[in-house]
Scaffold this active site. Sequence first.
Site, PDB file in Angstrom:
ATOM      1  N   ASP A   4      -6.399  -6.138   7.091  1.00 23.51           N
ATOM      2  CA  ASP A   4      -7.777  -5.858   7.512  1.00 23.51           C
ATOM      3  C   ASP A   4      -8.701  -5.796   6.294  1.00 23.51           C
ATOM      4  O   ASP A   4      -8.296  -6.053   5.164  1.00 23.51           O
ATOM      5  CB  ASP A   4      -7.837  -4.555   8.323  1.00 23.51           C
ATOM      6  N   GLU A  45     -10.089  -3.271   4.687  1.00 26.35           N
ATOM      7  CA  GLU A  45      -9.694  -2.297   3.664  1.00 26.35           C
ATOM      8  C   GLU A  45      -8.548  -2.856   2.820  1.00 26.35           C
ATOM      9  O   GLU A  45      -8.533  -2.709   1.598  1.00 26.35           O
ATOM     10  CB  GLU A  45      -9.275  -0.975   4.316  1.00 26.35           C
ATOM     11  N   ASP A  50      -2.578  -4.543   3.433  1.00 26.22           N
ATOM     12  CA  ASP A  50      -2.780  -4.812   4.864  1.00 26.22           C
ATOM     13  C   ASP A  50      -3.768  -5.949   5.095  1.00 26.22           C
ATOM     14  O   ASP A  50      -4.564  -6.302   4.219  1.00 26.22           O
ATOM     15  CB  ASP A  50      -3.274  -3.546   5.579  1.00 26.22           C
ATOM     16  N   GLU A  97       0.800  -1.229   0.000  1.00 28.10           N
ATOM     17  CA  GLU A  97       0.000   0.000   0.000  1.00 28.10           C
ATOM     18  C   GLU A  97       0.830   1.275   0.000  1.00 28.10           C
ATOM     19  O   GLU A  97       0.418   2.283  -0.545  1.00 28.10           O
ATOM     20  CB  GLU A  97      -0.950   0.011   1.210  1.00 28.10           C
TER      21      GLU A  97
END
Length: 760
Positions: A84, A86, A82, A9
């Site tokens: 999670d 999102e 990541d 990201e």
Amino acid sequence: MSKNLVIVESPAKAKTIEKFLGKDYTVKSCFGHIRDLAGKNLSIDIENGFKPNYEIPTDKKKVVQELKKLAKEADLVWLASDEDREGEAISWHLSEVLNVDEKKLKRIVFHEITKNAIESAVQNPRTIDLNLVNAQQARRVIDRLVGYEVSPVLWKKVKPNLSAGRVQSVAVRLIAEREKEIRNFEYSSNYRLTGLFMTLPGQAIKADLVQRHSELSKVHDIMKNLAKDSFSVAKVDKKPATKSPAAPFTTSTLQQEASRKLGFSVSQTMSVAQKLYEAGNITYMRTDSVNLSSLAVNASKDEITKNYGSEYSKSRNFSTKTKGAQEAHEAIRPTYMGTKSVEGSSQEQKLYDLIWKRTIASQMSEAKLERTTIEIEGDSSKERFQAKGEVLKFDGFLKVYLEGTDQEDQEEEDGLLPAVKVGEKLNLDHATAIQKFTQHPARYTEASLVKKLEELGIGRPSTYAPTISTIQRRGYVVKENRDGNKRDYVEVTLKNSQIKEVVKQENHGFEKNKLFPTDIGMVVTEFLTEHFDKILSYDFTAKIEEQFDSIADGKQDWNEMIAKFYSPFHKNVESTLDTAERASGERLLGKDPVSGRQVIVRLGRFGPLAQIGSPDDEEKPKYASLLTTQSIETLTLEEALELFKLPRIIGKHNDQEISASIGRFGPYVKYEKTFASIPKDSEESVFSISLEKAIELIEARLKSEKEKFIADFGDENIQVLNGRYGPYIKFGKKNFRIPKGTDPKKLSLEDCKAIIDQKK
């Protein structure tokens, strides 16, 4: 080109990971989300299962183009966003956009950026978890539906350009309701009576009268009795006690503790934590788990034993009480427990130190204490005093860390007491009774608001910081300091049989970095609570979060969940548009003594204002903007009438008048066609600013305006200007950055046109 393309990201994370993977891997950043709902329309096909219409934003097209090229050339593409929801959604969007064979795609996750964690992730790839993706899509779609449908209701019924948000509006409601509690709070007081007693060897014991009294006459009666009484120890109670360490940090507790101990805002904490994570210093910073891996527990044990001794070590496993917490994840901890400090900015070093100490302390022994309570009684009056003390027998985890507290105006901490026996005689040196007032409920800080949202089950670790930033950016809430007010209190003293009563003053109500609802925030909250009570219900908002968790676990279909939500919600929107009256928070203050017309205060198109008369009167109404420090709910008639005395002529400068008034952007002074704002933090007000100060502000403004213009090419509508972030070119209504190394003072018209064409 390397055989392997790894997409993460952020650029900082890419740099750290590249060190561990070697020459066969190219690590690139996608800079967060590469697709989102198209911005211009609703971009959700309601008739076809709420299918989202995604687009690649303009600022991401170049990034996507580069990633497509690299992905086509690579043998394998590793999606390493990541862990999670999102992050999972980002990987899914990448897989949809890159147009590469599914066999080439590998999804990897890790919660710390270490060589072992990265290598382990590469050895154990998985497919994209569509349940997590659908949970994120459900959240995004519902938030768009709420914002897109409720915001126009606010434009029509409250004020143009307002916006609503599913979680943000609930957060504002918490702050607004707390403000109402404070405004309706009725203060009461009682007297805290403290005596200083001396043992015969001359040791002091400070003790409080057990019973507190609210009547001043009763306090005087007690003092008279104390003056002629003798005292002795009635009871001595000693009890062993222990203190246990707090659990390792979650997102929420890190935000709270960084606020208390370091003064960080919630968004600042997350920004600094992100840098620490991307540099490989801490585990993933968005988590609601307090769990530590066995590796971390064992590493902490070694570190504690080495630095403090084995008696300080006590390994523990903490369990999470938060609803929906993911125990498979870890708490926020250092990646290497043996690293006590890190390089980086002072903020990074301070936050890392906090995380290291909290983690280490969680694996240390309890502190052992001895708590002593001494009760002292008057032989004739039977008035009973109590003294409490604490002796630390073994410091345990306190050697490293003690959790902060949000409690304000705490009583003095317990100290060490002398050894005394029951029946031992004591002398009263003096006594003091101080009037103490009850405290209104505390206003929220950013951190205590996060704590409340977490308690109610509203939001998740990834949403706390953006929620709090959004409600401030939208002008519904302000974070600021506010001066307190002077208040009288009574103090009665007894010394050498003489009783004295004095009235003193204290400053009360001072607020530091607290969240206050604005007038717009209050009016919008009241309107939404009345007409969209379900959306703003704390229980309903928490249940929606639980449904997102259920989708993430594969137990619920996301389209069906949205359909159940949308049908009653949409009907609510339509009925509110048809039937709801316009909301302005209007209050009648009284009558204008000059005209006899009614004076009201309300929310206007450009903010809160006072008004004399109504549009139905023969004479047009008069309007006056409120000061930024004034509020619709608390403004008095007298304060409103003062506003109509503006603009106030302050004096003359170069034979031209200078006046002071209030506009849509706050108080200002005016000289000819020049306007200069009166600073918010200035002690000067629009009613008291001096001519000297006004001239100073005007001259500073004129100087700023003069320095703003570097070049003006007249009819071409092109200017070279100085801005907040340096020189730039203005062409019509658009601004263009000047390339680095270019002297803005030497730019010709042709140079400016070339820069504009190139940027276009």
